[in-house]
Design a protein around this motif. Sequence first.
Motif, PDB file in Angstrom:
ATOM      1  N   ALA A  28       0.816  -1.220   0.000  1.00  0.00           N
ATOM      2  CA  ALA A  28       0.000   0.000   0.000  1.00  0.00           C
ATOM      3  C   ALA A  28       0.842   1.259   0.000  1.00  0.00           C
ATOM      4  O   ALA A  28       0.480   2.260  -0.615  1.00  0.00           O
ATOM      5  CB  ALA A  28      -0.947   0.002   1.200  1.00  0.00           C
ATOM      6  N   THR A  31       2.528   1.665  -3.900  1.00  0.00           N
ATOM      7  CA  THR A  31       1.763   1.811  -5.130  1.00  0.00           C
ATOM      8  C   THR A  31       0.309   2.152  -4.819  1.00  0.00           C
ATOM      9  O   THR A  31      -0.199   1.777  -3.762  1.00  0.00           O
ATOM     10  CB  THR A  31       1.818   0.516  -5.983  1.00  0.00           C
ATOM     11  N   SER A  32      -0.319   2.841  -5.738  1.00  0.00           N
ATOM     12  CA  SER A  32      -1.742   3.145  -5.571  1.00  0.00           C
ATOM     13  C   SER A  32      -2.612   2.108  -6.281  1.00  0.00           C
ATOM     14  O   SER A  32      -3.838   2.187  -6.231  1.00  0.00           O
ATOM     15  CB  SER A  32      -2.045   4.538  -6.120  1.00  0.00           C
ATOM     16  N   ASP A  35      -3.399  -2.738  -2.435  1.00  0.00           N
ATOM     17  CA  ASP A  35      -2.886  -2.704  -1.070  1.00  0.00           C
ATOM     18  C   ASP A  35      -2.053  -3.944  -0.747  1.00  0.00           C
ATOM     19  O   ASP A  35      -1.036  -3.859  -0.078  1.00  0.00           O
ATOM     20  CB  ASP A  35      -4.030  -2.593  -0.065  1.00  0.00           C
ATOM     21  N   ASP A  84      -8.184  -4.226  -4.346  1.00  0.00           N
ATOM     22  CA  ASP A  84      -7.322  -4.007  -3.191  1.00  0.00           C
ATOM     23  C   ASP A  84      -6.348  -5.149  -2.950  1.00  0.00           C
ATOM     24  O   ASP A  84      -5.375  -5.003  -2.212  1.00  0.00           O
ATOM     25  CB  ASP A  84      -8.164  -3.792  -1.935  1.00  0.00           C
TER      26      ASP A  84
END
Length: 115
Positions: A28, A31-32, A35, A84
């Motif tokens: 998380a 990187t965007s 997660d 995510d």
Amino acid sequence: MQLEEMKQRVLTALDDLKAKDVVVLDVAGATSVTDYMVIASGTSSRQVAALAQHLVDEMRQQGVSVLGIEGKDTGEWVLVDLGDVVVHIMQPQTREFYELEKLWGAFATPAIHQA
């Protein structure tokens, strides 16, 4: 579904079909895109594809959107994008060649290794 619950359900689904060497990387902070990155091995192309299909079926049954699946036809390296959580299921030789743990491990905090 909460992120931690999703991660646990991913791990349970992989364990159901005896995935090997499962590693969870918390990326998380690096990187965007996601997660968690989960990396697991299957012993054959058939097991890799079966692990991916089982994971997708379990996540959909829980109401989780599967954003993408890549590589299921060959069964060498299947990527399942859950948003995510991104899951890489690979044959051992492919996993050894690409060394995703080493590539992402420097950015992951903490790295969680599953038995």
